[in-house]
Design an enzyme around this catalytic site. Structure first.
Site, short mmCIF file in Angstrom:
data_model
loop_
_atom_site.label_atom_id
_atom_site.label_comp_id
_atom_site.label_asym_id
_atom_site.label_seq_id
_atom_site.Cartn_x
_atom_site.Cartn_y
_atom_site.Cartn_z
N CYS A 24 7.43 7.78 4.55
CA CYS A 24 7.88 9.11 4.11
C CYS A 24 8.58 9.87 5.23
O CYS A 24 8.70 9.37 6.36
CB CYS A 24 6.68 9.90 3.62
SG CYS A 24 5.52 10.24 4.95
N CYS A 59 0.82 -1.21 0.00
CA CYS A 59 0.00 0.00 0.00
C CYS A 59 0.86 1.25 0.00
O CYS A 59 0.35 2.36 -0.15
CB CYS A 59 -0.91 0.04 1.22
SG CYS A 59 -2.13 -1.26 1.22
N ASP A 98 3.16 2.24 2.60
CA ASP A 98 3.80 2.53 3.88
C ASP A 98 3.81 1.28 4.74
O ASP A 98 2.86 0.50 4.73
CB ASP A 98 3.01 3.60 4.66
CG ASP A 98 3.01 4.92 3.94
OD1 ASP A 98 4.09 5.43 3.64
OD2 ASP A 98 1.91 5.42 3.68
N CYS A 129 0.58 9.74 8.45
CA CYS A 129 1.95 9.24 8.60
C CYS A 129 2.32 9.15 10.07
O CYS A 129 3.07 8.26 10.49
CB CYS A 129 2.94 10.15 7.88
SG CYS A 129 2.42 10.57 6.23
#
Lengths: 237, 157
Positions: B87, B60, B62, B134
């Site tokens: 990220c 996906c 991450d 995130c």
């Protein structure tokens, strides 16, 4: 026997609002897995529909109900694909996850819901309704733009008549003074909370909704002296 | 160019001070934790841990793994290691999270279970709303690691 591979079959689709539907599933075999009200599942679509994608959805049904239900707002490609599912289509799910759940020792629960953030609270409130010895005090502050955006309006009204110690306050930010039953026409804030709760102390706050809604309320409650351990948050992104 | 840099610096300072989430500028703290991640574990082959948790999925985009060492007598986290396929925001926020749960002789697992992304973002000086998810990955993996530790601890009793 619990369901194998967590494959579920769509049995019912219910239109809740213009852009929100509830999808009711049964397991392809066995029983629905054990879960706690407030937990979520990762949903993926087998049969090459959007391969390698999955998204988190809160379970909006309560443990013990006939169906495993998720309530989905159409906001992107994946939720759009869920809206397009047909009766008999299958989904695959993870095991239930998350810790946004009711603690047994909590007496005064303040639920702060923004829009589709109502889903974990709907499961929790129903599980309190089904419980034979619920003695919690529950306040639900439920914020939406307009009355047409309110998911589970009728169901929650019915529950409020049956579940003692449950109080619900609707807040509509864009339907000012249109409905007599709506007393508040601004976003949830600590002044509103104080008006209904008298004091903000000795309570547990559960916040669920869009990022800005959750972040703002968390910060405001902290500024008003609420302890970190008395606040739980869950958000959609 | 100099003016532009000054403007960026001003934005960063304001971002730190006001915890604004609608900016697209990373705070100095975010950049520091991204370029110098704390407690990262690149090779876990021989790493002994008490609890391990994963979140996300590499397919996906991450993925996050968190490993914990816990003092069983005090129930405090004494080490929090992590690795991600993610990220800059995921790296910075998980790095900060690993600091928060181990600083001051470690956070109790009860307290860590209720660690919120908002607390991590506050310490980072904010993140753009669009990068909020995130910051959630690390803390989801942390909770899974705690659940794994609690399960193992229960089985040992």
């Amino acid at each position: 026997m619990k369901t194998e591979n967590n494959i579920f079959i769509l049995k019912e689709k219910i239109k809740e609002t213009d852009d929100v539907i509830s999808l009711k599933f049964i397991p392809s075999s066995g029983e629905i897995f054990t879960f706690l009200p407030g937990q979520f599942i990762m949903v993926s679509l087998p049969n090459n529909k959007l391969p390698n994608q999955n998204k988190a959805y809160t379970i909006s049904s309560a443990p013990g109900e006939k169906f495993l239900t998720i309530t989905v707002k159409k906001i992107g490609v994946f939720s759009g694909a869920l809206h397009n599912l047909k009766i008999g289509d299958k989904i695959q799910t993870s095991k239930p996850q998350g810790f946004f759940c009711l603690n047994n020792n909590i007496k005064d629960c303040i639920f702060l819901a923004g829009g589709i953030g109502i889903t974990p609270f709907y499961s929790m409130i129903k599980s309190c309704l089904y419980s034979s010895n619920n003695d919690r005090n529950i306040y639900l502050f439920y914020s939406n733009k307009t009355k047409n955006d309110v998911v589970f309006w009728k169901e929650l009204e019915e529950i409020s008549l049956r579940l003692k110690n449950f109080k619900m306050i609707h807040l509509l930010t864009r339907d000012k003074n249109k409905y007599t039953e709506i007393k508040e026409s601004q976003r949830i804030n600590c002044d509103i909370l104080k008006k209904y709760l008298k004091t903000l102390e000795q309570k547990h706050y559960y916040i669920c909704g869009p990022i800005g809604f959750v972040n703002d309320l968390w910060r405001e409650l902290k500024n008003e002296g609420a302890k970190e351990e008395e606040i739980l948050t869950e958000t959609f992104y | 160019m100099t003016n532009e840099n000054e403007k960026l610096q001003t934005d960063i300072t304001q971002d730190d001070a006001q915890y604004k989430s609608d900016s697209w500028i990373y705070s100095d703290i975010v950049k520091d934790h991204f370029f110098h991640p704390r407690n990262i574990l690149l090779n876990d082959l021989d790493y002994k841990f008490d609890g391990k948790g994963e979140s996300g999925s590499a397919i996906c985009g991450d993925m996050m793994i968190v490993w914990l060492k816990v003092n069983s007598e005090t129930s405090k986290i004494i080490e929090c290691k992590w690795r991600t396929f993610g990220c800059a925001s995921a790296i910075a926020s998980t790095s900060m999270m690993s600091v928060m749960v181990t600083e001051n002789e470690g956070m109790t697992i009860d307290k860590a279970l209720n660690l919120k992304p908002q607390q991590i973002l506050e310490r980072l000086g904010g993140l753009p709303d669009i990068k909020f998810h995130c910051s959630v990955m690390g803390h989801l993996a942390l909770k899974e690691a705690i659940a794994d530790y609690m399960q193992k601890n229960e089985n040992r009793k």
